[in-house]
Motif scaffolding. Structure first.
Motif, PDB file in Angstrom:
ATOM      1  N   ARG A 119       0.927   4.470  -2.534  1.00 42.18           N
ATOM      2  CA  ARG A 119       0.776   5.866  -2.105  1.00 42.18           C
ATOM      3  C   ARG A 119       1.913   6.739  -2.614  1.00 42.18           C
ATOM      4  NH1 ARG A 119      -0.833   3.940   3.946  1.00 42.18           N
ATOM      5  NH2 ARG A 119      -3.070   3.604   3.579  1.00 42.18           N
TER       6      ARG A 119
ATOM      7  N   GLU B 234       1.235   7.528  -6.226  1.00 44.07           N
ATOM      8  CA  GLU B 234       0.256   8.603  -6.379  1.00 44.07           C
ATOM      9  C   GLU B 234       0.917   9.976  -6.298  1.00 44.07           C
ATOM     10  OE1 GLU B 234      -2.517   7.928  -3.280  1.00 44.07           O
ATOM     11  OE2 GLU B 234      -3.406   6.125  -4.207  1.00 44.07           O
ATOM     12  N   ARG B 235       2.066  10.033  -5.650  1.00 47.86           N
ATOM     13  CA  ARG B 235       2.792  11.296  -5.492  1.00 47.86           C
ATOM     14  C   ARG B 235       3.954  11.421  -6.479  1.00 47.86           C
ATOM     15  NH1 ARG B 235       0.147   9.634  -1.384  1.00 47.86           N
ATOM     16  NH2 ARG B 235      -0.739  11.070   0.167  1.00 47.86           N
TER      17      ARG B 235
ATOM     18  N   ARG C 232       0.832  -1.205   0.000  1.00 46.09           N
ATOM     19  CA  ARG C 232       0.000   0.000   0.000  1.00 46.09           C
ATOM     20  C   ARG C 232       0.872   1.264   0.000  1.00 46.09           C
ATOM     21  NH1 ARG C 232      -3.073  -3.009   3.836  1.00 46.09           N
ATOM     22  NH2 ARG C 232      -2.109  -1.814   5.539  1.00 46.09           N
ATOM     23  N   ASP C 233       1.985   1.221   0.725  1.00 49.25           N
ATOM     24  CA  ASP C 233       2.870   2.391   0.785  1.00 49.25           C
ATOM     25  C   ASP C 233       3.502   2.669  -0.577  1.00 49.25           C
ATOM     26  OD1 ASP C 233       2.247   2.620   3.427  1.00 49.25           O
ATOM     27  OD2 ASP C 233       4.106   1.733   4.180  1.00 49.25           O
TER      28      ASP C 233
END
Length: 340
Positions: free
Chosen positions: A71, A74-75, A67-68
């Motif tokens: 994330r 996404e950045r 999940r990290d």
């Protein structure tokens, strides 16, 4: 003495900072992967409590890690999986930051920033650069596309097919096979693993491991007669430094180099000295100032180079022929000034 639990719960305390554990973990993950010289294995990451994992439930920590990565993506930060050549699917993965694709998405620069960057690229392209025409043009096209600036006219770009061939080999990290004509007009086949590309006085050069001599050599792109499609693969050595192969005016002469030493004043700023010496040769600093020892082929050109930077505190130290050439320059300057 430690306070009891009841004392702590009954006492009102000033509100402290609230930490987002997930955000802290993601930040730690990015920092560690970005600064690590080698990819980190899945186990090294998910067992590290300092990173924010290491809960004791390895499956849960692996899900957190997955999940990290999402994330971070996404950045604009891409974490890629690395496997050894020939590794089995069941073998443990390793992870690192994909620097080629990180922050490559659109929307990360303003329209004004895009315009400024495109103007800078256009100025470099119209100046007649051949070594960097292709990669700069590619960057320009991507900026125009990602920022909807396609209406901005393309500059006149002077492409060099041979420089393009060298760039392709360099970008793919594949050895380039080519027919090369040296300064005496002799032609010979070469295969070179390209380590770096640079430009000097409008001429594109590249250096890399030459299969004929098994040494790092420098070649001119415009002396390539014909090039073949790059093949094979290679890695650039970690200790390779392109600065070691950049040119000075005193490099161009058909004779063996001799060691020359120059001095700089003690108060000469380090950034100035590093900028002038380009990482070439040996640079020492003592209480008496800087000493730079480097190989030179043309003594007169070395004296002229030193004279051009005399206002920066540069002086010739050895050999005697270099100091004599320096004195001759001073005498000619004084004589010319007296006759003016």
């Amino acid at each position: 003495m430690m306070a009891s639990a009841s004392t702590v719960t009954n006492k009102k305390s000033a509100p402290g900072p609230v930490f987002d554990k997930a955000a802290q973990r993601i930040l730690n993950l990015f920092f560690v992967l970005n600064s690590s010289p080698e990819p980190l294995s899945t186990e090294q990451i998910v067992l590290d409590s300092d990173l924010g994992y290491g809960s004791g439930n390895i499956d849960s920590d692996k899900r957190k890690f997955r999940r990290d990565r999402d994330r971070l993506l996404e950045r604009g930060i891409v974490i890629k999986e690395v496997r050894e050549a020939g590794a089995q699917e069941t073998e443990e993965s390793a992870w690192t930051v994909d620097r080629d694709h990180t922050f490559a998405a659109g929307g990360l620069i303003t329209a004004d920033d895009a315009d400024l960057l495109m103007v800078a690229i256009d100025q470099a392209l119209v100046s007649g650069s051949t070594a960097f025409a292709t990669p700069l043009a590619d960057i320009r096209s991507k900026i125009a596309y990602l920022t909807d600036r396609a209406d901005v006219g393309d500059p006149m770009i002077r492409h060099s097919p041979m420089a393009d061939a060298v760039w392709s080999a360099f970008a793919e990290r594949c050895a380039l096979r080519f027919l090369y004509r040296n300064g005496r007009g002799e032609q010979r086949m070469r295969t070179v693993c390209v380590y770096g590309i640079f430009e000097h006085e409008g001429i594109a050069y590249f250096c890399g491991l030459d299969n004929t001599t098994n040494a790092v050599r420098t070649f001119r792109c415009d002396r390539i007669v014909r090039a073949w499609r790059p093949s094979g693969s290679y890695a650039i050595p970690e200790d390779f430094n392109l600065s070691d192969y950049l040119f000075f005016e005193f490099d161009f002469a058909d004779r063996e180099p001799v060691a020359a030493t120059f001095s700089f004043e003690p108060e000469s700023p380090s950034d100035l000295v590093f900028g002038l010496t380009h990482g070439r040769g040996k640079l020492d600093r003592t209480g008496e100032g800087w000493r730079w020892t480097v190989g030179i082929r043309d003594i007169d050109a070395a004296a002229t180079f030193c004279m051009e930077h005399s206002m920066d505190g540069m002086r010739p130290v050895s050999p005697d022929a270099l100091k004599q050439a320096w004195n001759n320059l001073i005498e000619r300057t004084v004589t010319a000034h007296g006759c003016a």
